[in-house]
Design a protein around this motif. Structure first.
Motif, PDB file in Angstrom:
ATOM      1  N   HIS A  13       0.862  -1.185   0.000  1.00  0.00           N
ATOM      2  CA  HIS A  13       0.000   0.000   0.000  1.00  0.00           C
ATOM      3  C   HIS A  13       0.899   1.237   0.000  1.00  0.00           C
ATOM      4  CE1 HIS A  13      -3.350   2.565   2.125  1.00  0.00           C
ATOM      5  NE2 HIS A  13      -3.011   3.034   0.922  1.00  0.00           N
ATOM      6  N   MET A  14       1.001   1.897  -1.141  1.00  0.00           N
ATOM      7  CA  MET A  14       1.824   3.082  -1.272  1.00  0.00           C
ATOM      8  C   MET A  14       0.971   4.324  -1.037  1.00  0.00           C
ATOM      9  SD  MET A  14       4.751   4.524  -1.902  1.00  0.00           S
ATOM     10  CE  MET A  14       5.869   3.469  -2.842  1.00  0.00           C
ATOM     11  N   ILE A  15       1.377   5.132  -0.061  1.00  0.00           N
ATOM     12  CA  ILE A  15       0.731   6.425   0.180  1.00  0.00           C
ATOM     13  C   ILE A  15       1.599   7.477  -0.503  1.00  0.00           C
ATOM     14  CG2 ILE A  15      -0.054   8.095   1.901  1.00  0.00           C
ATOM     15  CD1 ILE A  15      -0.298   5.725   3.871  1.00  0.00           C
ATOM     16  N   VAL A  16       1.038   8.161  -1.475  1.00  0.00           N
ATOM     17  CA  VAL A  16       1.768   9.187  -2.225  1.00  0.00           C
ATOM     18  C   VAL A  16       1.321  10.552  -1.720  1.00  0.00           C
ATOM     19  CG1 VAL A  16       2.282  10.163  -4.488  1.00  0.00           C
ATOM     20  CG2 VAL A  16       1.919   7.694  -4.245  1.00  0.00           C
ATOM     21  N   VAL A  17       2.258  11.334  -1.216  1.00  0.00           N
ATOM     22  CA  VAL A  17       1.952  12.669  -0.701  1.00  0.00           C
ATOM     23  C   VAL A  17       2.311  13.697  -1.764  1.00  0.00           C
ATOM     24  CG1 VAL A  17       2.440  14.381   1.086  1.00  0.00           C
ATOM     25  CG2 VAL A  17       2.326  11.944   1.678  1.00  0.00           C
ATOM     26  N   GLY A  18       1.295  14.395  -2.263  1.00  0.00           N
ATOM     27  CA  GLY A  18       1.500  15.393  -3.307  1.00  0.00           C
ATOM     28  C   GLY A  18       0.795  14.982  -4.577  1.00  0.00           C
ATOM     29  N   SER A  19      -0.131  15.830  -5.049  1.00  0.00           N
ATOM     30  CA  SER A  19      -0.931  15.467  -6.230  1.00  0.00           C
ATOM     31  C   SER A  19      -0.573  16.288  -7.456  1.00  0.00           C
ATOM     32  CB  SER A  19      -2.421  15.661  -5.915  1.00  0.00           C
ATOM     33  OG  SER A  19      -2.711  17.025  -5.626  1.00  0.00           O
ATOM     34  N   GLY A  20       0.661  16.805  -7.476  1.00  0.00           N
ATOM     35  CA  GLY A  20       1.148  17.443  -8.686  1.00  0.00           C
ATOM     36  C   GLY A  20       1.552  16.395  -9.704  1.00  0.00           C
TER      37      GLY A  20
ATOM     38  N   VAL B 105      -2.513  11.692  -1.434  1.00  0.00           N
ATOM     39  CA  VAL B 105      -2.862  12.800  -0.543  1.00  0.00           C
ATOM     40  C   VAL B 105      -2.731  14.107  -1.311  1.00  0.00           C
ATOM     41  CG1 VAL B 105      -2.325  13.998   1.608  1.00  0.00           C
ATOM     42  CG2 VAL B 105      -2.068  11.505   1.467  1.00  0.00           C
ATOM     43  N   SER B 106      -3.842  14.820  -1.432  1.00  0.00           N
ATOM     44  CA  SER B 106      -3.882  16.052  -2.226  1.00  0.00           C
ATOM     45  C   SER B 106      -4.353  17.211  -1.362  1.00  0.00           C
ATOM     46  CB  SER B 106      -4.836  15.879  -3.420  1.00  0.00           C
ATOM     47  OG  SER B 106      -5.016  17.111  -4.098  1.00  0.00           O
ATOM     48  N   SER B 107      -3.575  18.291  -1.349  1.00  0.00           N
ATOM     49  CA  SER B 107      -3.973  19.464  -0.568  1.00  0.00           C
ATOM     50  C   SER B 107      -5.051  20.268  -1.267  1.00  0.00           C
ATOM     51  CB  SER B 107      -2.759  20.358  -0.302  1.00  0.00           C
ATOM     52  OG  SER B 107      -2.219  20.853  -1.526  1.00  0.00           O
ATOM     53  N   ARG B 108      -5.279  19.970  -2.526  1.00  0.00           N
ATOM     54  CA  ARG B 108      -6.256  20.715  -3.308  1.00  0.00           C
ATOM     55  C   ARG B 108      -7.480  19.844  -3.579  1.00  0.00           C
ATOM     56  NH1 ARG B 108      -2.851  24.579  -5.848  1.00  0.00           N
ATOM     57  NH2 ARG B 108      -4.651  25.556  -6.852  1.00  0.00           N
TER      58      ARG B 108
ATOM     59  N   VAL C 231      -7.502   3.854  -7.224  1.00  0.00           N
ATOM     60  CA  VAL C 231      -6.640   4.796  -6.504  1.00  0.00           C
ATOM     61  C   VAL C 231      -7.515   5.650  -5.591  1.00  0.00           C
ATOM     62  CG1 VAL C 231      -5.083   6.787  -6.695  1.00  0.00           C
ATOM     63  CG2 VAL C 231      -4.923   4.911  -8.352  1.00  0.00           C
ATOM     64  N   LYS C 232      -7.233   5.612  -4.299  1.00  0.00           N
ATOM     65  CA  LYS C 232      -7.991   6.432  -3.347  1.00  0.00           C
ATOM     66  C   LYS C 232      -7.343   7.812  -3.259  1.00  0.00           C
ATOM     67  CE  LYS C 232      -9.180   2.370  -0.532  1.00  0.00           C
ATOM     68  NZ  LYS C 232      -8.367   1.413  -1.315  1.00  0.00           N
ATOM     69  N   VAL C 233      -8.163   8.850  -3.206  1.00  0.00           N
ATOM     70  CA  VAL C 233      -7.656  10.216  -3.116  1.00  0.00           C
ATOM     71  C   VAL C 233      -8.167  10.859  -1.835  1.00  0.00           C
ATOM     72  CG1 VAL C 233      -7.544  12.490  -4.194  1.00  0.00           C
ATOM     73  CG2 VAL C 233      -7.570  10.432  -5.627  1.00  0.00           C
ATOM     74  N   ALA C 234      -7.239  11.289  -0.978  1.00  0.00           N
ATOM     75  CA  ALA C 234      -7.573  12.060   0.210  1.00  0.00           C
ATOM     76  C   ALA C 234      -7.368  13.522  -0.145  1.00  0.00           C
ATOM     77  CB  ALA C 234      -6.685  11.660   1.383  1.00  0.00           C
ATOM     78  N   SER C 235      -8.443  14.218  -0.485  1.00  0.00           N
ATOM     79  CA  SER C 235      -8.341  15.575  -1.024  1.00  0.00           C
ATOM     80  C   SER C 235      -8.543  16.630   0.058  1.00  0.00           C
ATOM     81  CB  SER C 235      -9.349  15.775  -2.148  1.00  0.00           C
ATOM     82  OG  SER C 235     -10.666  15.597  -1.678  1.00  0.00           O
ATOM     83  N   LYS C 236      -8.088  17.834  -0.268  1.00  0.00           N
ATOM     84  CA  LYS C 236      -8.210  19.007   0.605  1.00  0.00           C
ATOM     85  C   LYS C 236      -7.653  18.752   2.008  1.00  0.00           C
ATOM     86  CE  LYS C 236     -12.630  19.599  -0.297  1.00  0.00           C
ATOM     87  NZ  LYS C 236     -13.996  20.209  -0.331  1.00  0.00           N
ATOM     88  N   THR C 237      -6.533  18.070   2.064  1.00  0.00           N
ATOM     89  CA  THR C 237      -5.843  17.826   3.327  1.00  0.00           C
ATOM     90  C   THR C 237      -4.355  17.678   3.054  1.00  0.00           C
ATOM     91  OG1 THR C 237      -5.807  16.454   5.319  1.00  0.00           O
ATOM     92  CG2 THR C 237      -6.085  15.298   3.223  1.00  0.00           C
ATOM     93  N   ARG C 238      -3.547  17.888   4.061  1.00  0.00           N
ATOM     94  CA  ARG C 238      -2.097  17.802   3.916  1.00  0.00           C
ATOM     95  C   ARG C 238      -1.523  16.735   4.853  1.00  0.00           C
ATOM     96  NH1 ARG C 238       0.169  22.270   1.372  1.00  0.00           N
ATOM     97  NH2 ARG C 238      -1.282  23.986   0.977  1.00  0.00           N
ATOM     98  N   ALA C 239      -0.364  16.257   4.519  1.00  0.00           N
ATOM     99  CA  ALA C 239       0.344  15.336   5.404  1.00  0.00           C
ATOM    100  C   ALA C 239       1.117  16.158   6.423  1.00  0.00           C
ATOM    101  CB  ALA C 239       1.288  14.453   4.601  1.00  0.00           C
ATOM    102  N   GLN C 240       0.730  16.025   7.684  1.00  0.00           N
ATOM    103  CA  GLN C 240       1.440  16.754   8.732  1.00  0.00           C
ATOM    104  C   GLN C 240       2.702  16.034   9.170  1.00  0.00           C
ATOM    105  OE1 GLN C 240      -1.462  17.550  11.875  1.00  0.00           O
ATOM    106  NE2 GLN C 240      -1.707  19.628  11.085  1.00  0.00           N
ATOM    107  N   SER C 241       2.639  14.703   9.162  1.00  0.00           N
ATOM    108  CA  SER C 241       3.820  13.933   9.559  1.00  0.00           C
ATOM    109  C   SER C 241       3.738  12.529   8.982  1.00  0.00           C
ATOM    110  CB  SER C 241       3.942  13.858  11.085  1.00  0.00           C
ATOM    111  OG  SER C 241       2.869  13.116  11.638  1.00  0.00           O
ATOM    112  N   VAL C 242       4.907  11.931   8.820  1.00  0.00           N
ATOM    113  CA  VAL C 242       5.003  10.536   8.382  1.00  0.00           C
ATOM    114  C   VAL C 242       6.010   9.842   9.289  1.00  0.00           C
ATOM    115  CG1 VAL C 242       5.509   8.956   6.483  1.00  0.00           C
ATOM    116  CG2 VAL C 242       4.594  11.243   5.983  1.00  0.00           C
TER     117      VAL C 242
ATOM    118  N   THR D  90      -0.070  11.061   9.182  1.00  0.00           N
ATOM    119  CA  THR D  90      -1.072  11.857   9.888  1.00  0.00           C
ATOM    120  C   THR D  90      -1.434  13.071   9.046  1.00  0.00           C
ATOM    121  OG1 THR D  90      -0.191  11.169  12.032  1.00  0.00           O
ATOM    122  CG2 THR D  90      -1.603  13.129  11.992  1.00  0.00           C
ATOM    123  N   LEU D  91      -2.731  13.221   8.762  1.00  0.00           N
ATOM    124  CA  LEU D  91      -3.205  14.298   7.905  1.00  0.00           C
ATOM    125  C   LEU D  91      -3.674  15.492   8.731  1.00  0.00           C
ATOM    126  CD1 LEU D  91      -5.277  12.205   5.312  1.00  0.00           C
ATOM    127  CD2 LEU D  91      -2.840  12.795   5.273  1.00  0.00           C
ATOM    128  N   SER D  92      -3.759  16.647   8.073  1.00  0.00           N
ATOM    129  CA  SER D  92      -4.162  17.868   8.759  1.00  0.00           C
ATOM    130  C   SER D  92      -5.609  17.829   9.220  1.00  0.00           C
ATOM    131  CB  SER D  92      -3.939  19.076   7.846  1.00  0.00           C
ATOM    132  OG  SER D  92      -4.638  18.921   6.619  1.00  0.00           O
TER     133      SER D  92
END
Length: 489
Positions: free
Chosen positions: A199-206, A226-229, A253-264, A274-276
């Motif tokens: 299970h790969m968690i990719v931080v950043g949706s650019g 994980v997408s901040s937008r 592909v699951k998308v966690a939108s409008k949130t940021r990764a605070q820590s890994v 951990t998301l915002s």
């Protein structure tokens, strides 16, 4: 500055280049071919990150994922596996990835490409120095001095009449998510895996995040992006991003939108992100794709009179000049679009300018770019957002590929061609293509934008039947009728 032919005010006999990526090695070959004595200084290997740790390996990984996609979709074409069609597991078409072999192959390709660049530079007579280079202060009597420190700590000097800085960028790291190369990865470390991530968690949706998310899912991993937008690929065409989001949803592909990764952080069996918004994601691996940092510190730029921006990028103009006399810069260290093609063009422009040749300044709206997801997204010129905001007055036609006969034969179920023409004149000023191999299809429309062709020039050009290019011609024909129909105006 407009296109001009500059007089022979300065034609350097000696050119030194810091960095062996596309901006550096392309400039080196052009300068050497013009008769200059060229020295290129590179610490990690010719080709830079584009060849060694970014473009070549990542696009090779993506090509493998696309091969798996085509194999797994082969039953739609009537293709069966196994001898005699006896049924059972002989019909099994679910491919799997041998990650150790995949990564060995892509790293070997990167190594081979680097060696090919090395051989080409030597053939042009370029001197290649392995080591870390830095500028030793301002020029003295028009001559720049560079200090080069090799792997053993030995230092030598290089003198040059002109310098090109092409030192690239490195992955941005967050203090709460420091990569360890095993479970928490940046984009240079993604090729260390011996097995597919569970299970790969990719931080950043650019672009980088979307490409890796697409590839890893096709290679069999569960993926959460994980997408901040609100939109994946926030800098791309909204219609194209919607197609990609639908594709992501279809393949899981699951998308966690409008949130940021605070820590890994690492756990006994994987990672916790951990998301915002307070949510905690659990996965086997985490790939940080949160942009790059220009490699401009510690190489004597400011001491030499080179101005940096607040982000640490080198400030350059459209002909690659810095604020220091006869020091140019190219590539990701300049803050322009982080594309190998842009870096190479900046390097070539720098050499043309310093040698007093015909110079065509860099025009960013002419840059064709591509996102290597599945499907690919290629763009050039004016964007839908610029049209919607009123910055450009344009007629627009968007043609879905679902009507294209070749697309049906290829089992392409999603994608489109969109062309923008200047209102009133019919000149092609922009385009978006969402399709397999969109990176190849965009070239003809990039030619149209660059050379200001009319939509009728595209519409009246023969295309092969059946082909995906037929949709380019059809979209142009529809623009012709849109332009000439008084009811539309």
């Amino acid at each position: 500055m407009t296109s001009e032919t500059l007089g022979k005010r300065f034609a350097p006999d000696r050119v030194a280049i810091l960095g062996g990526g596309p901006g550096g090695y392309e400039a080196a070959m052009v300068a050497a071919d013009a008769g200059a004595q060229v020295t290129i200084i590179e610490e990690k290997g010719l080709g830079g990150s584009a060849v060694l740790t970014d473009v070549v390996p990542s696009k090779t990984l993506i090509a493998t994922a696309d091969a798996m996609r085509r194999v797994n979709a082969s039953t739609a074409f009537g293709v069966r596996f196994g001898e005699g069609g006896g049924g059972g597991d002989q019909y099994e078409t679910e491919a799997w990835a041998d990650f150790s072999q995949v990564n060995r192959r892509l790293l070997k390709l990167a190594e081979t490409q680097s060696k090919d660049i090395h051989a080409s530079l030597e053939a042009f007579g370029v001197q290649i120095l392995a080591g870390r280079g830095r500028l030793a202060g301002e020029a003295q009597n028009g001559v720049h001095t560079l200090e080069v420190t090799d792997s053993s700590g030995e230092t030598s000097e290089v003198v040059a009449d002109a310098v090109i800085v092409a030192t690239g960028a490195t992955p941005r790291e967050l203090p709460t998510a420091v990569p360890d190369g095993e479970r928490i990865l940046n984009w240079t470390q993604a090729y260390n895996l011996e097995e597919p991530p569970e299970h790969m968690i990719v931080v950043g949706s650019g672009v980088t995040g979307a490409e890796f998310a697409s590839a890893y899912r096709r290679l069999g991993a569960d993926v959460t992006l994980v997408s901040s937008r609100e939109q994946v690929l926030p800098g791309e065409d909204a219609d194209a991003a919607t197609v990609l989001e639908n594709s992501f949803a279809r393949v899981g592909v699951k998308v966690a939108s409008k949130t940021r990764a605070q820590s890994v952080k690492r756990t006994d069996g994987g990672v916790e992100v951990t998301l915002s918004n307070g949510e905690v994601l659990e996965g086997s691996h985490c790939l940080m794709a949160v942009g790059g940092v220009p490699s401009t510190s510690g190489i004597g730029l400011e001491e030499a009179g080179v101005e940096l921006t607040s982000s640490g990028h080198i400030r350059v103009d459209t002909v690659s000049r810095t604020t220091a006399t006869n020091i140019y810069a190219a590539g990701d260290c300049t803050g322009m679009l982080p594309l190998a093609s842009v870096a190479a063009m900046q390097g070539r422009i720098a050499v043309a300018h310093m040698q007093g040749g015909a110079v065509k300044p860099l025009k960013m709206h002419l840059v064709a770019s591509n996102v290597f997801t599945s499907p690919e997204i290629a763009t050039v010129g004016v964007t839908q957002e610029q049209v919607d905001s009123g910055k450009y007055q344009a007629d627009v036609v968007k043609l879905d590929l679902s009507t294209n006969p070749r697309a049906k034969m290829m089992n392409i179920r999603e994608g489109f061609v969109k062309i923008f023409s200047r209102k009133g004149s019919g000149t092609v000023i922009g385009a978006v293509i969402v399709a397999p191999r969109a990176s190849e299809l965009i070239y003809s429309l990039a030619l149209a934008v660059t050379h200001k062709l009319h939509v009728d020039d595209i519409a009246s050009t023969f295309t092969v039947y059946p082909s995906l290019t037929g949709s380019l011609s059809e979209a142009a024909r529809r623009l012709h009728y849109k332009i000439t129909d008084p009811a539309d105006h």
